[in-house]
Design a protein around this motif. Structure first.
Motif, PDB file in Angstrom:
ATOM      1  N   UNK A 112       0.725  -1.227   0.139  1.00 25.53           N
ATOM      2  CA  UNK A 112      -0.107   0.170  -0.081  1.00 25.53           C
ATOM      3  C   UNK A 112       0.956   1.136  -0.108  1.00 25.53           C
ATOM      4  N   UNK A 113       1.874   1.316   0.919  1.00 24.87           N
ATOM      5  CA  UNK A 113       2.967   2.361   0.797  1.00 24.87           C
ATOM      6  C   UNK A 113       4.192   1.826   1.267  1.00 24.87           C
ATOM      7  N   UNK A 114       5.310   2.497   0.635  1.00 21.33           N
ATOM      8  CA  UNK A 114       6.660   2.073   1.010  1.00 21.33           C
ATOM      9  C   UNK A 114       7.198   3.276   1.693  1.00 21.33           C
ATOM     10  N   UNK A 115       8.323   3.276   2.676  1.00 19.02           N
ATOM     11  CA  UNK A 115       8.881   4.025   3.196  1.00 19.02           C
ATOM     12  C   UNK A 115      10.279   4.079   3.240  1.00 19.02           C
ATOM     13  N   UNK A 116      11.146   4.946   2.561  1.00 22.34           N
ATOM     14  CA  UNK A 116      12.634   4.913   2.125  1.00 22.34           C
ATOM     15  C   UNK A 116      13.141   6.079   2.888  1.00 22.34           C
ATOM     16  N   UNK A 117      14.444   5.925   3.238  1.00 17.85           N
ATOM     17  CA  UNK A 117      15.249   6.779   3.966  1.00 17.85           C
ATOM     18  C   UNK A 117      16.474   7.444   3.209  1.00 17.85           C
ATOM     19  N   UNK A 118      16.440   8.583   2.700  1.00 22.99           N
ATOM     20  CA  UNK A 118      17.765   8.943   2.056  1.00 22.99           C
ATOM     21  C   UNK A 118      18.414  10.053   2.856  1.00 22.99           C
ATOM     22  N   UNK A 119      19.344   9.635   3.671  1.00 21.87           N
ATOM     23  CA  UNK A 119      20.038  10.451   4.511  1.00 21.87           C
ATOM     24  C   UNK A 119      19.112  11.013   5.474  1.00 21.87           C
ATOM     25  N   UNK A 120      18.820  12.022   5.880  1.00 26.45           N
ATOM     26  CA  UNK A 120      17.885  12.706   6.749  1.00 26.45           C
ATOM     27  C   UNK A 120      16.432  12.962   6.153  1.00 26.45           C
ATOM     28  N   UNK A 121      16.237  12.147   5.013  1.00 27.44           N
ATOM     29  CA  UNK A 121      14.840  12.858   4.281  1.00 27.44           C
ATOM     30  C   UNK A 121      13.982  11.011   4.318  1.00 27.44           C
ATOM     31  N   UNK A 122      13.035  11.319   4.578  1.00 30.96           N
ATOM     32  CA  UNK A 122      12.102  10.230   4.641  1.00 30.96           C
ATOM     33  C   UNK A 122      11.280  10.349   3.110  1.00 30.96           C
ATOM     34  N   UNK A 123      11.070   9.323   2.332  1.00 35.54           N
ATOM     35  CA  UNK A 123      10.149   9.494   1.311  1.00 35.54           C
ATOM     36  C   UNK A 123       9.267   8.314   1.437  1.00 35.54           C
ATOM     37  N   UNK A 124       7.802   8.797   1.763  1.00 34.80           N
ATOM     38  CA  UNK A 124       6.680   7.898   1.840  1.00 34.80           C
ATOM     39  C   UNK A 124       6.054   7.777   0.491  1.00 34.80           C
ATOM     40  N   UNK A 125       5.837   6.534  -0.323  1.00 30.45           N
ATOM     41  CA  UNK A 125       5.220   6.643  -1.468  1.00 30.45           C
ATOM     42  C   UNK A 125       4.055   5.606  -1.558  1.00 30.45           C
ATOM     43  N   UNK A 126       2.932   6.251  -1.885  1.00 35.43           N
ATOM     44  CA  UNK A 126       1.810   5.230  -1.978  1.00 35.43           C
ATOM     45  C   UNK A 126       2.025   4.543  -3.329  1.00 35.43           C
ATOM     46  N   UNK A 127       1.897   3.246  -3.301  1.00 36.24           N
ATOM     47  CA  UNK A 127       2.373   2.171  -4.422  1.00 36.24           C
ATOM     48  C   UNK A 127       1.338   1.991  -5.294  1.00 36.24           C
ATOM     49  N   UNK A 128       1.577   1.433  -6.349  1.00 38.12           N
ATOM     50  CA  UNK A 128       0.573   1.095  -7.222  1.00 38.12           C
ATOM     51  C   UNK A 128      -0.084   1.819  -7.946  1.00 38.12           C
ATOM     52  N   UNK A 129      -0.738   1.555  -9.187  1.00 39.77           N
ATOM     53  CA  UNK A 129      -1.403   2.454 -10.202  1.00 39.77           C
ATOM     54  C   UNK A 129      -2.800   2.802 -10.176  1.00 39.77           C
ATOM     55  N   UNK A 130      -3.380   2.105  -8.804  1.00 38.32           N
ATOM     56  CA  UNK A 130      -4.666   2.688  -8.785  1.00 38.32           C
ATOM     57  C   UNK A 130      -5.173   4.041  -8.353  1.00 38.32           C
ATOM     58  N   UNK A 131      -6.312   4.196  -7.634  1.00 43.92           N
ATOM     59  CA  UNK A 131      -6.721   5.637  -7.297  1.00 43.92           C
ATOM     60  C   UNK A 131      -6.094   6.112  -5.814  1.00 43.92           C
TER      61      UNK A 131
END
Length: 241
Positions: A1-20
């Protein structure tokens, strides 16, 4: 449903998939769990959060198809979204929404619950659809929008004209922070903003407390639980979503 990535001191939360990316309990729980993970990992090191999404939609709002058979389902979604917005408001770091597709109704509210909203200008719009689908806008939505949209005329057009606002128009109306040429450039710009904010080396707890002061009139509205009667009064016509 979502992923969480950390790049240094920045968190990137991504809603995954091609749905709405409809905001049903499953997706709302997934986002909330990511925010709780961020909070558990947060130290005194300055950080920032970026929220973005894959596909055509940032979020197309509540999952009305799932909730329409039972008012209690709508109450559950509302409760979980209000809890999520409280978590965003209290998060001890700057927050940025990189809106790379349509953000409608509750999806627009999710984006606006961030400190900065960036949009792609080649596709997508922000849109409070309630008027078009015969729903009454929740009070706490309006409390948040009044804090985020300074122009009464712009707020009127969003709520009482159900205007589908594209990125460049949204910048001109003061609704969002900036507009960019593509999804990739929107996320890249969000990373640059996050990097600039992290370099300020602000105390995260102080930042979060100041945000709670800024949204002092929004927080009490988030505590007001809806009832079945509230849902029935708000849902005055059949949804087209």
């Amino acid at each position: 449903m979502c992923t969480l990535e950390k790049r240094g001191n920045i968190y990137i939360l991504t809603l995954t998939g091609d749905d709405e990316h409809r905001l049903n309990p499953t997706l709302l729980d997934s986002i909330t769990a990511a925010l709780h993970r961020i909070r558990s990992e947060t130290t005194t090191t300055p950080s920032a959060l970026i929220t973005t999404a894959h596909g055509k939609y940032f979020s197309n709002g509540y999952d009305l198809a799932w909730s329409q058979s039972d008012p209690n389902r709508h109450i559950l979604m509302s409760s979980k979204l209000r809890s999520l917005v409280r978590d965003l408001i209290s998060l001890p770091m700057p927050t940025i929404a990189a809106v790379t597709g349509h953000a409608s109704a509750a999806g627009f509210i999710l984006a606006q619950a961030h400190d900065y909203v960036l949009m792609r200008k080649d596709r997508g719009f922000i849109y409070m659809s309630e008027l078009d689908i015969k729903l009454v806008v929740p009070n706490w939505f309006l409390k948040l929008l009044k804090n985020k949209i300074g122009s009464p005329a712009a707020l009127r057009d969003v709520v009482l004209r159900a205007e589908k606002v594209t990125a460049e128009v949204a910048v001109a109306k003061g609704i969002i922070y900036s507009a960019h040429d593509s999804a990739e450039e929107t996320v890249a710009a969000a990373v640059r903003v996050a990097e600039e904010l992290v370099k300020r080396k602000w105390d995260g707890e102080v930042y979060g407390r100041n945000r709670r002061v800024l949204y002092g009139d929004v927080l009490p509205a988030l505590e007001c639980d809806e009832t079945v009667e509230d849902v029935k009064r708000a849902n005055i016509g059949p949804s087209r979503l």
